[in-house]
Scaffold this active site. Sequence first.
Site, PDB file in Angstrom:
ATOM      1  N   GLU A  45      35.203  -2.527  21.026  1.00  0.00           N
ATOM      2  CA  GLU A  45      34.136  -2.705  20.036  1.00  0.00           C
ATOM      3  C   GLU A  45      33.770  -1.400  19.340  1.00  0.00           C
ATOM      4  OE1 GLU A  45      33.784  -2.919  23.304  1.00  0.00           O
ATOM      5  OE2 GLU A  45      31.856  -2.171  24.015  1.00  0.00           O
ATOM      6  N   HIS A  71      36.636   0.117  25.585  1.00  0.00           N
ATOM      7  CA  HIS A  71      35.640  -0.581  24.755  1.00  0.00           C
ATOM      8  C   HIS A  71      36.165  -0.731  23.325  1.00  0.00           C
ATOM      9  CE1 HIS A  71      32.184  -0.711  27.512  1.00  0.00           C
ATOM     10  NE2 HIS A  71      32.695   0.402  28.011  1.00  0.00           N
ATOM     11  N   GLY A 130      33.670  -6.446  32.049  1.00  0.00           N
ATOM     12  CA  GLY A 130      34.188  -7.800  31.825  1.00  0.00           C
ATOM     13  C   GLY A 130      35.655  -7.914  32.201  1.00  0.00           C
ATOM     14  N   ASP A 165      13.431  -5.515   2.580  1.00  0.00           N
ATOM     15  CA  ASP A 165      14.193  -6.080   3.700  1.00  0.00           C
ATOM     16  C   ASP A 165      15.388  -6.876   3.171  1.00  0.00           C
ATOM     17  OD1 ASP A 165      12.362  -5.034   5.401  1.00  0.00           O
ATOM     18  OD2 ASP A 165      11.344  -6.926   5.861  1.00  0.00           O
ATOM     19  N   VAL A 166      16.484  -6.811   3.930  1.00  0.00           N
ATOM     20  CA  VAL A 166      17.672  -7.576   3.538  1.00  0.00           C
ATOM     21  C   VAL A 166      18.118  -8.446   4.702  1.00  0.00           C
ATOM     22  CG1 VAL A 166      18.614  -6.015   1.789  1.00  0.00           C
ATOM     23  CG2 VAL A 166      19.057  -5.556   4.202  1.00  0.00           C
ATOM     24  N   GLY A 172      29.033  -3.203  31.500  1.00  0.00           N
ATOM     25  CA  GLY A 172      27.801  -3.215  32.268  1.00  0.00           C
ATOM     26  C   GLY A 172      27.946  -2.413  33.544  1.00  0.00           C
ATOM     27  N   PRO A 206      -0.007   5.380   2.978  1.00  0.00           N
ATOM     28  CA  PRO A 206       0.668   6.038   4.107  1.00  0.00           C
ATOM     29  C   PRO A 206       1.830   6.921   3.646  1.00  0.00           C
ATOM     30  CG  PRO A 206       0.278   3.721   4.598  1.00  0.00           C
ATOM     31  CD  PRO A 206      -0.078   3.912   3.150  1.00  0.00           C
ATOM     32  N   CYS A 218      35.555  -3.903  29.512  1.00  0.00           N
ATOM     33  CA  CYS A 218      35.259  -2.939  30.567  1.00  0.00           C
ATOM     34  C   CYS A 218      34.828  -3.642  31.858  1.00  0.00           C
ATOM     35  CB  CYS A 218      34.242  -1.919  30.070  1.00  0.00           C
ATOM     36  SG  CYS A 218      34.351  -0.374  30.987  1.00  0.00           S
ATOM     37  N   LYS A 274       0.830  -1.210   0.000  1.00  0.00           N
ATOM     38  CA  LYS A 274       0.000   0.000   0.000  1.00  0.00           C
ATOM     39  C   LYS A 274       0.870   1.269   0.000  1.00  0.00           C
ATOM     40  CE  LYS A 274      -3.833  -0.558  -0.053  1.00  0.00           C
ATOM     41  NZ  LYS A 274      -4.585  -0.904  -1.302  1.00  0.00           N
TER      42      LYS A 274
END
Length: 560
Positions: free
Chosen positions: A536, A534, A405, A256-257, A376, A206, A403, A203
């Site tokens: 990551e 960190h 961890g 979507d992938v 955390g 929207p 961290c 549709k």
Amino acid sequence: MPARHGRVVLMSSARSGHSYIFVIGGVMSAVGKGIATASIGKVLTARGLSVNLVKIDPYLNVDAGTMNPIEHGEVFVLDSGLETDQDMGNYERYLGRDLGPDDYMTSGMIYQSVITRERNLEYHGKCVEAIPHVRDEIVRRLKRAAEVSSSDISVVEIGGTVGDFQNALFIDAARVIHLEQPDNVVFVMVSYLPVPGTVGEMKTKPTQTAVRELNSYGVQPDIIIARSTHALDQKRKEKLSISCSVRPEHIISAPDVDSIYDVPLNFERDQLSDTLLRLLGIEAKQKADLAEWEEFAAHAHNGKGSVKIGIVGKYFDTGDFVLSDAYISVIEAIKFSAYRAGVKPEIEWLNAKKYESDPASIKELEACDGILVPGGFGETGIEGKIAAIRFAREHKIPYFGLCYGMQLMTVEFARNVAGLAGAHTTEIDPKTEHPIIAILPEQAEKLAKKNYGGTMRLGAYPCTLEKGTIAADSYKKGDISERHRHRYEVNPDYVEQLAKAGLVFSGRSPDGHLMEIAELPKSVHPFMLGTQFHPELRARPLTPHPLFSAFIKAAIEKRG
Ligand code: GLN
């Protein structure tokens, strides 16, 4: 126009040649506007242009640091120490470079500076209003971000959805910039086209309504990115085109992938960078160079073996969906290193609380090739995490602590190897006999003043590595810089004792005062390492993080 009465210099020409692409959401949130913005950045850099990506968050928090990651996603820390939305992490990962504090703004930040200016009498008796003063502050910040980054193009994501009360001023700021330099501004609407189950048909209504809503702000989108579960067919493309006044070739189908890293490649298949550059009147410096990205993105589909990484944390009864947002940088960092090693990671979310109520259940960790305890705060599940770390150490399962961890790895070592019974972090037990992890005096002073916003060690800090350690061998250099976000530190009073018992502090602050990396020698354990920072936050698709890569390598070896 000179800067009078605290008003910004709207018509300043310093960066008037600078181009802006504003990305605005239509219909609903959570359809991948951040990934679309990051992907636009990627396809433009692939054409040899320099791009900065800007995130605008309409909430009143002055930064993202005070928000619960389970509700709002990970707090992403920049080099500067600014605590931002997780989208900034995606931006850095897609661009493959660091972004600056000017590339992020919230309503809170903007109001705060307007109100401070008002308190300082900088408006000279004027009535200070949302329009023009707040809106002009947004314009000023957008221009400053362009200026500071010295990029060719700013891609600016306006948080929320068109029609929200909260982001109206930002859209108005974009309108003003467009008014000033109509040839250098492009509006992209990332919209959603539902396929209702009962109807079974996509549709467009929207999106039509969302475009009309955007029109009511005085803004017409140049491009529509049509997010949906399915690809957009020609019929609907034409319908959208005629009803929204957007040329059919400017409507990009974005189904979507499986992997978010395919999005830039899909965009380029529809020649999005050509379209954007044509609209902006900018010449590409090269043909789209996405070869390396393509190779990386393909790994998501055809990794061979797999490696099972157990992530042990406290929130893990909230559902995978929420967790993947709260730990997005950790998950992506694991992926990048695993892909580089030619395997697919299998991530297992393990609830630390379970190891407290049912200690025998900890045996499930045997099935993991690697165990990771991420960052955390607070008490929940803490003994469970310490038990998991002990299990990893005793069973020689590769362990990586980020961290918290790392702090808990040090506590576990102190208690069970160094003979310091009852050792703890003062975050949990302020009266512990052995405060292995503690607040150092500089931080304590700020905490006492209840200045929580400013009590953390935030952002990039240098670290010196000790030769011959796992850390130094992984980085292949002696001086590094990594991003931090924590209040507590390894207590310097215990460093000697812990080192004597066999814990190696392989990374320290240049003055030697702060312990940044702890590890066990390879002769004792295949990979047991924790970082106070960190890592990551610095892992990128094309440059995986060396410590994650070393951890994954050890996990693959354990798998055998
Ligand atoms: N809670 C710990 C501290 O404040 C660790 C923080 C973290 O893991 N980001 O020092």
